[in-house]
Design a protein around this motif. Structure first.
Motif, PDB file in Angstrom:
ATOM      1  N   ILE A   1      -0.549   9.232   2.888  1.00  0.00           N
ATOM      2  CA  ILE A   1      -0.213   7.759   2.784  1.00  0.00           C
ATOM      3  C   ILE A   1       0.939   7.472   3.869  1.00  0.00           C
ATOM      4  O   ILE A   1       0.910   6.693   4.606  1.00  0.00           O
ATOM      5  CB  ILE A   1       0.083   7.147   1.629  1.00  0.00           C
TER       6      ILE A   1
ATOM      7  N   VAL B   1       0.926  -1.182   0.031  1.00  0.00           N
ATOM      8  CA  VAL B   1      -0.065  -0.087  -0.069  1.00  0.00           C
ATOM      9  C   VAL B   1       0.698   1.032   0.048  1.00  0.00           C
ATOM     10  O   VAL B   1       0.356   2.306  -0.250  1.00  0.00           O
ATOM     11  CB  VAL B   1      -0.904  -0.029   1.249  1.00  0.00           C
ATOM     12  N   TYR B   2       2.266   1.276   0.386  1.00  0.00           N
ATOM     13  CA  TYR B   2       3.090   2.296   0.274  1.00  0.00           C
ATOM     14  C   TYR B   2       3.617   2.296  -1.145  1.00  0.00           C
ATOM     15  O   TYR B   2       4.656   3.143  -1.077  1.00  0.00           O
ATOM     16  CB  TYR B   2       4.104   2.350   1.379  1.00  0.00           C
TER      17      TYR B   2
ATOM     18  N   ASN C   1      -6.924   4.349  -7.820  1.00  0.00           N
ATOM     19  CA  ASN C   1      -7.473   5.762  -8.410  1.00  0.00           C
ATOM     20  C   ASN C   1      -7.558   5.962  -9.640  1.00  0.00           C
ATOM     21  O   ASN C   1      -6.553   6.395 -10.298  1.00  0.00           O
ATOM     22  CB  ASN C   1      -6.380   6.771  -7.382  1.00  0.00           C
TER      23      ASN C   1
ATOM     24  N   PHE D   1      -1.400  13.481  -1.342  1.00  0.00           N
ATOM     25  CA  PHE D   1      -1.836  12.019  -1.372  1.00  0.00           C
ATOM     26  C   PHE D   1      -0.819  11.316  -0.818  1.00  0.00           C
ATOM     27  O   PHE D   1      -1.082  10.339  -0.022  1.00  0.00           O
ATOM     28  CB  PHE D   1      -2.355  11.596  -2.680  1.00  0.00           C
ATOM     29  N   ALA D   2       0.551  11.462  -1.450  1.00  0.00           N
ATOM     30  CA  ALA D   2       1.640  10.695  -1.004  1.00  0.00           C
ATOM     31  C   ALA D   2       2.025  10.967   0.465  1.00  0.00           C
ATOM     32  O   ALA D   2       2.226   9.877   1.241  1.00  0.00           O
ATOM     33  CB  ALA D   2       2.943  10.959  -1.727  1.00  0.00           C
TER      34      ALA D   2
ATOM     35  N   HIS E   1      -1.143  14.899  -5.950  1.00  0.00           N
ATOM     36  CA  HIS E   1      -0.139  13.702  -5.853  1.00  0.00           C
ATOM     37  C   HIS E   1       0.669  13.873  -4.527  1.00  0.00           C
ATOM     38  O   HIS E   1       0.795  12.925  -3.840  1.00  0.00           O
ATOM     39  CB  HIS E   1       0.673  13.421  -7.060  1.00  0.00           C
TER      40      HIS E   1
ATOM     41  N   ARG F   1       3.705   3.389  -4.893  1.00  0.00           N
ATOM     42  CA  ARG F   1       2.896   4.411  -5.575  1.00  0.00           C
ATOM     43  C   ARG F   1       2.124   3.615  -6.818  1.00  0.00           C
ATOM     44  O   ARG F   1       0.944   4.297  -7.146  1.00  0.00           O
ATOM     45  CB  ARG F   1       4.062   5.528  -6.195  1.00  0.00           C
TER      46      ARG F   1
ATOM     47  N   PHE G   1      -7.527   4.833   3.016  1.00  0.00           N
ATOM     48  CA  PHE G   1      -7.362   3.480   2.338  1.00  0.00           C
ATOM     49  C   PHE G   1      -8.888   3.101   2.089  1.00  0.00           C
ATOM     50  O   PHE G   1      -8.943   1.911   1.455  1.00  0.00           O
ATOM     51  CB  PHE G   1      -6.658   2.320   3.039  1.00  0.00           C
TER      52      PHE G   1
ATOM     53  N   SER H   1       0.720   1.005  -6.612  1.00  0.00           N
ATOM     54  CA  SER H   1      -0.726   0.494  -5.822  1.00  0.00           C
ATOM     55  C   SER H   1      -1.480   1.642  -5.951  1.00  0.00           C
ATOM     56  O   SER H   1      -2.689   1.435  -6.034  1.00  0.00           O
ATOM     57  CB  SER H   1      -0.237  -0.026  -4.310  1.00  0.00           C
ATOM     58  N   TRP H   2      -1.231   2.922  -5.525  1.00  0.00           N
ATOM     59  CA  TRP H   2      -2.063   3.912  -5.596  1.00  0.00           C
ATOM     60  C   TRP H   2      -2.711   4.117  -6.553  1.00  0.00           C
ATOM     61  O   TRP H   2      -3.864   4.591  -7.024  1.00  0.00           O
ATOM     62  CB  TRP H   2      -1.272   5.347  -5.200  1.00  0.00           C
TER      63      TRP H   2
ATOM     64  N   TRP I   1      -6.326   9.418 -11.118  1.00  0.00           N
ATOM     65  CA  TRP I   1      -4.978   9.733 -10.717  1.00  0.00           C
ATOM     66  C   TRP I   1      -4.335  10.756 -11.597  1.00  0.00           C
ATOM     67  O   TRP I   1      -3.492  11.374 -11.105  1.00  0.00           O
ATOM     68  CB  TRP I   1      -4.086   8.424 -10.560  1.00  0.00           C
TER      69      TRP I   1
END
Length: 207
Positions: A192, A165-166, A175, A188-189, A185, A168, A206, A170-171, A178
């Motif tokens: 997380i 999940v950490y 999304n 968002f980062a 961005h 990028r 999440f 995966s994000w 994105w």
């Protein structure tokens, strides 16, 4: 989704199409509807607006002059929610719907049309007993191939089992917006990354 509503209003070959954006609260429904109204009012792209021949008729209503159709924003507390002849319904944030009342009323109204379309969009949410979760469960079973439903199309943006999940990448998988202006961005980062040491916001971030 607002552009899809305009297409269904003006370009789907239907006479008198009724297009609805619906949510539990009017403010939520207007998040989809208002940008369309504003573009028409401001003449954002005058060539397209002239081609579609749409205009603001009253508050929350857009009229397709060639088709005799209407495009409205509705919420659960709307005075008139029955007796509709629905060509297209865009139902927002289904995870916030405690029951299927809004969906059922619109779906019933769509049965009067030969080529009606019901569209449900939502983030994941955190309530695992409401209508949104039940519909999500149905769609995931459909995508797995547990059964066949030729009248339903489902698409889920989410990470896969085992994804970090950490990471990028995966994000981006989770999304679909994105690469649009809808997501900052950097913020968002940071949000997380913050969950590594501050677990309380994890559920909201999440989902």
């Amino acid at each position: 989704m607002g552009l899809l509503g305009l297409y269904m209003l003006c370009m789907d070959g239907e006479w008198g199409p009724q297009i609805y954006v619906a949510a539990t609260k009017r403010d939520q429904a207007d998040l989809l509807f208002r940008p369309v109204m504003e573009q028409i009012e401001a003449g954002f792209n005058r060539r397209i607006i002239r081609h579609l021949k749409v205009k603001r008729k009253r508050e929350y209503i857009i009229s397709g002059r060639d088709t005799g159709g209407v495009f409205k924003s509705l919420s659960k507390d709307s005075k008139s929610f029955d007796g509709m002849n629905v060509h297209c319904a865009l139902v927002d944030e289904i995870h916030a719907h405690t029951d299927s009342e809004i969906w059922d009323v619109l779906s019933s109204g769509s049965n009067k049309r030969a080529q009606s379309l019901m569209v449900g969009i939502t983030t994941a949410g955190k309530n695992f007993s409401n209508f949104g979760f039940k519909q999500s469960t149905y769609m995931k079973k459909l995508l797995r191939g547990d059964f066949q439903d030729d009248e339903t199309f489902a698409c889920v943006w989410t990470i896969d089992k085992g994804d970090d999940v950490y990471d990028r990448n995966s994000w981006i998988k989770a999304n679909p917006s994105w690469w649009t202006s809808a997501i900052n961005h950097t913020q968002f980062a940071n949000a997380i990354e913050r969950t590594r040491n501050w677990p309380e916001p994890t559920a909201e971030i999440f989902t």
